[in-house]
Design an enzyme around this catalytic site. Structure first.
Site, PDB file in Angstrom:
ATOM      1  N   ALA A  18       0.839  -1.210   0.000  1.00 18.30           N
ATOM      2  CA  ALA A  18       0.000   0.000   0.000  1.00 18.30           C
ATOM      3  C   ALA A  18       0.873   1.259   0.000  1.00 18.30           C
ATOM      4  O   ALA A  18       0.673   2.161  -0.825  1.00 18.30           O
ATOM      5  CB  ALA A  18      -0.911  -0.001   1.233  1.00 18.30           C
ATOM      6  N   ARG A 107       6.201 -12.203  -3.684  1.00 17.46           N
ATOM      7  CA  ARG A 107       6.014 -10.945  -2.939  1.00 17.46           C
ATOM      8  C   ARG A 107       7.285 -10.111  -2.864  1.00 17.46           C
ATOM      9  O   ARG A 107       7.258  -8.890  -3.006  1.00 17.46           O
ATOM     10  CB  ARG A 107       5.628 -11.327  -1.522  1.00 17.46           C
ATOM     11  N   TYR A 195       0.405 -22.457  -6.336  1.00 19.85           N
ATOM     12  CA  TYR A 195       0.605 -22.046  -7.724  1.00 19.85           C
ATOM     13  C   TYR A 195       2.090 -21.859  -7.978  1.00 19.85           C
ATOM     14  O   TYR A 195       2.865 -21.610  -7.052  1.00 19.85           O
ATOM     15  CB  TYR A 195      -0.177 -20.754  -8.050  1.00 19.85           C
ATOM     16  N   ASP A 272      -4.139  -2.634   4.534  1.00 22.18           N
ATOM     17  CA  ASP A 272      -4.542  -3.405   5.711  1.00 22.18           C
ATOM     18  C   ASP A 272      -4.787  -2.515   6.926  1.00 22.18           C
ATOM     19  O   ASP A 272      -5.522  -2.907   7.837  1.00 22.18           O
ATOM     20  CB  ASP A 272      -3.449  -4.432   6.070  1.00 22.18           C
TER      21      ASP A 272
HETATM   22  C1  LIG Z   1      -1.441 -16.118   3.841  1.00 23.53           C
HETATM   23  C2  LIG Z   1      -1.702 -14.837   3.071  1.00 23.53           C
HETATM   24  C3  LIG Z   1      -1.847 -14.890   1.665  1.00 23.53           C
HETATM   25  C4  LIG Z   1      -2.145 -13.716   0.940  1.00 23.53           C
HETATM   26  N1  LIG Z   1      -2.311 -13.796  -0.415  1.00 23.53           N
HETATM   27  C5  LIG Z   1      -2.679 -12.687  -1.113  1.00 23.53           C
HETATM   28  C6  LIG Z   1      -2.876 -12.737  -2.537  1.00 23.53           C
HETATM   29  O1  LIG Z   1      -2.709 -13.787  -3.170  1.00 23.53           O
HETATM   30  N2  LIG Z   1      -3.254 -11.590  -3.186  1.00 23.53           N
HETATM   31  C7  LIG Z   1      -3.438 -10.397  -2.513  1.00 23.53           C
HETATM   32  O2  LIG Z   1      -3.806  -9.390  -3.151  1.00 23.53           O
HETATM   33  N3  LIG Z   1      -3.234 -10.323  -1.170  1.00 23.53           N
HETATM   34  C8  LIG Z   1      -2.851 -11.420  -0.451  1.00 23.53           C
HETATM   35  N4  LIG Z   1      -2.629 -11.339   0.890  1.00 23.53           N
HETATM   36  C9  LIG Z   1      -2.858 -10.059   1.581  1.00 23.53           C
HETATM   37  C10 LIG Z   1      -1.737  -9.082   1.422  1.00 23.53           C
HETATM   38  O3  LIG Z   1      -0.504  -9.699   1.718  1.00 23.53           O
HETATM   39  C11 LIG Z   1      -1.943  -7.871   2.369  1.00 23.53           C
HETATM   40  O4  LIG Z   1      -3.285  -7.478   2.362  1.00 23.53           O
HETATM   41  C12 LIG Z   1      -1.109  -6.710   1.876  1.00 23.53           C
HETATM   42  O5  LIG Z   1       0.252  -7.065   1.923  1.00 23.53           O
HETATM   43  C13 LIG Z   1      -1.336  -5.462   2.744  1.00 23.53           C
HETATM   44  O6  LIG Z   1      -0.394  -4.501   2.393  1.00 23.53           O
HETATM   45  P1  LIG Z   1      -0.161  -3.244   3.329  1.00 23.53           P
HETATM   46  O7  LIG Z   1       0.917  -2.458   2.640  1.00 23.53           O
HETATM   47  O8  LIG Z   1      -1.443  -2.590   3.669  1.00 23.53           O
HETATM   48  O9  LIG Z   1       0.381  -3.826   4.711  1.00 23.53           O
HETATM   49  P2  LIG Z   1       1.736  -4.566   5.050  1.00 23.53           P
HETATM   50  O10 LIG Z   1       2.173  -5.425   3.915  1.00 23.53           O
HETATM   51  O11 LIG Z   1       1.541  -5.203   6.382  1.00 23.53           O
HETATM   52  O12 LIG Z   1       2.827  -3.389   5.176  1.00 23.53           O
HETATM   53  C14 LIG Z   1       2.860  -2.537   6.293  1.00 23.53           C
HETATM   54  C15 LIG Z   1       4.262  -1.942   6.396  1.00 23.53           C
HETATM   55  O13 LIG Z   1       4.267  -0.976   7.449  1.00 23.53           O
HETATM   56  C16 LIG Z   1       5.391  -1.181   8.290  1.00 23.53           C
HETATM   57  N5  LIG Z   1       5.003  -0.695   9.637  1.00 23.53           N
HETATM   58  C17 LIG Z   1       4.099  -1.250  10.477  1.00 23.53           C
HETATM   59  N6  LIG Z   1       3.968  -0.510  11.589  1.00 23.53           N
HETATM   60  C18 LIG Z   1       4.825   0.548  11.452  1.00 23.53           C
HETATM   61  C19 LIG Z   1       5.146   1.668  12.279  1.00 23.53           C
HETATM   62  N7  LIG Z   1       4.546   1.847  13.470  1.00 23.53           N
HETATM   63  N8  LIG Z   1       6.065   2.564  11.843  1.00 23.53           N
HETATM   64  C20 LIG Z   1       6.658   2.396  10.619  1.00 23.53           C
HETATM   65  N9  LIG Z   1       6.399   1.349   9.799  1.00 23.53           N
HETATM   66  C21 LIG Z   1       5.478   0.433  10.204  1.00 23.53           C
HETATM   67  C22 LIG Z   1       5.620  -2.688   8.240  1.00 23.53           C
HETATM   68  O14 LIG Z   1       6.930  -3.035   8.596  1.00 23.53           O
HETATM   69  C23 LIG Z   1       5.328  -2.984   6.758  1.00 23.53           C
HETATM   70  O15 LIG Z   1       6.441  -2.797   5.941  1.00 23.53           O
HETATM   71  C24 LIG Z   1      -2.280 -12.480   1.630  1.00 23.53           C
HETATM   72  C25 LIG Z   1      -2.081 -12.421   3.015  1.00 23.53           C
HETATM   73  C26 LIG Z   1      -1.802 -13.589   3.734  1.00 23.53           C
HETATM   74  C27 LIG Z   1      -1.587 -13.515   5.237  1.00 23.53           C
END
Ligand SMILES: Cc1cc2nc3c(=O)[nH]c(=O)nc-3n(C[C@H](O)[C@H](O)[C@H](O)COP(=O)(O)OP(=O)(O)OC[C@H]3O[C@@H](n4cnc5c(N)ncnc54)[C@H](O)[C@@H]3O)c2cc1C
Length: 376
Positions: A18, A107, A195, A272
């Site tokens: 994100a 990923r 996959y 997320d």
């Molecule tokens: C088993 C599994 C399979 C999945 N398969 C899929 C799929 O096939 N397709 C799909 O679209 N999605 C899939 N997902 C979901 C997807 O991985 C997540 O929804 C997505 O990665 C969310 O991205 P994000 O950037 O919001 O959060 P995150 O990837 O959690 O990134 C958050 C970032 O913020 C950083 N952070 C956290 N707190 C702080 C703080 N206080 N200060 C500074 N930095 C901080 C963290 O270190 C991290 O780098 C899957 C998830 C799981 C668990």
């Protein structure tokens, strides 16, 4: 592009899918973007992701389509199988959505691509920056995942709840040249998704319902024998795949509900941090990518920041709530037992035989969504 974002300071908390996608979308619109990431390096555990066409439309609009295609496989189909490995139904993506691109990507490769693209667009990524409360300055974007500090600042303290699902993830070598298809093996109280990935690899995600989760950490390395034992009743290619696992991590799947408050005019949540989901529609990263584009476009078009953030909230909320609900329903459908399972699998087999397009057509609302075509 209106030029409204030129030189506007934006701080993004979190360098996941994100945060990095939003950084690229905003920097391309000339904002001055800083990303604060708590980890000391941009690195990812080995695992795969499926990226559906609704996410790929944004990836293409950001000019990253060719690079992404170079590090991913095009998925031809999703096969639903029962515990024995026998096919229950097949969603033929090439036949029923020939113009769409479903990709299978590692990923770590996706994150590397996004981070390199953000840096070359002028984004500053600062590592080892743990953010506890929203920093001072212009716009703050909370892209800090499930346990988001920015979400807490906007919504107060909430405790994520255990969804009674645990997921092992593993990547194994696979030189069989198997077709690029996602396979879902559905068993009582558990299912396994697999996959292939670029480079002779195969991704495994094995989900088991579990009523107790007592580990302190929410993700940790586990003994591959635990995974093998939990899926010992599964047939087809599964035993061979599981034999090849030498390293695995297990996640307790925790969630919050979709956040009540997404923004306060200065801070806004995406990915997320705003709407964690179970992974059973493979849409968490896809929703994060859609959010990133739409937020940048709202800010570019909005007369002022509070109006733009309001618009972002109203454009996104019902869609992500629908996807989260569909993922919850899949958790139930995949894990059915007894007569319900028999009835559901029979219905799927019949639909596959007599109306195969209908099975996939149920998801048109999901995959047809085009963030890039929205008029702002
Ligand atoms: C088993 C599994 C399979 C999945 N398969 C899929 C799929 O096939 N397709 C799909 O679209 N999605 C899939 N997902 C979901 C997807 O991985 C997540 O929804 C997505 O990665 C969310 O991205 P994000 O950037 O919001 O959060 P995150 O990837 O959690 O990134 C958050 C970032 O913020 C950083 N952070 C956290 N707190 C702080 C703080 N206080 N200060 C500074 N930095 C901080 C963290 O270190 C991290 O780098 C899957 C998830 C799981 C668990």
């Amino acid at each position: 592009m209106s030029g409204a974002l030129r030189d506007r300071p934006v701080t993004i908390v979190g360098a996941g899918v994100a945060g990095l996608t939003a950084a690229i979308a905003l920097a391309r619109r000339d904002a001055r973007v800083t990303v604060l990431e708590r980890a000391p390096a941009i690195r990812e555990l080995g695992a795969g992701l499926q990226l559906s066409p609704n996410a790929m439309r944004v990836i293409d609009a950001l000019g990253l389509g060719e690079a992404l295609r170079g590090i991913s496989l095009r998925s031809n189909a999703v096969q639903l199988r029962d515990t024995s490995g026998a096919q229950v139904a097949k969603l033929d993506l090439l036949r029923h959505r020939p113009d769409d691109d479903f990709r299978l990507v590692h990923r770590a490769r996706l994150i590397e691509l996004l981070a390199a693209s953000a840096r070359s667009a002028g984004v500053e990524i600062r590592l080892s920056q743990e953010v506890a409360t929203p920093p001072e300055g212009g716009l703050i974007i909370g892209a800090d995942g499930l346990r988001s500090a920015i979400r807490t600042a906007l919504n107060g303290r909430e405790v994520p709840f255990f969804t009674h699902q645990t997921a092992w993830r593993a990547v194994i070598p696979d030189a069989t040249g198997a077709p690029p298809e996602a396979q879902v093996f559905m068993g009582p109280g558990r299912h396994l998704v697999s996959y292939p990935l670029v480079g002779g690899l195969r991704n495994l995600v094995a989900v088991q319902e579990r009523h107790e989760w007592q580990e302190e950490g929410w993700s940790h390395e586990d003994d591959p024998d635990h995974l093998r034992r939990a899926f010992a009743a599964f047939g087809g290619p599964v035993p061979e795949w599981l034999d090849a696992v030498t390293e695995t991590h297990i996640w307790g799947l925790f969630r919050h509900d979709v956040a009540r408050r997404w923004q306060d005019g200065r801070c806004v949540l995406i990915g997320d941090a705003a709407h964690p989901t179970l992974p059973f529609m493979a849409q968490g990263a896809a929703m994060a990518i859609e959010d990133a584009w739409i937020l940048a476009a709202c800010l570019d078009a909005g007369p002022d920041q509070p109006t733009a953030l309001n618009r972002f909230d109203s454009l996104r909320r019902s869609r992500v709530e629908g996807i989260v609900a569909a993922a919850n329903a899949n958790a139930r459908n995949y894990h059915l037992t007894g007569p319900l399972r028999f009835a559901a699998h029979t219905a799927l087999r019949l639909a596959h035989r007599f109306a195969p397009g209908h099975l996939l057509g149920r998801f048109d609302w999901l995959y047809d969504y085009d963030s890039v075509a929205i008029t702002f």
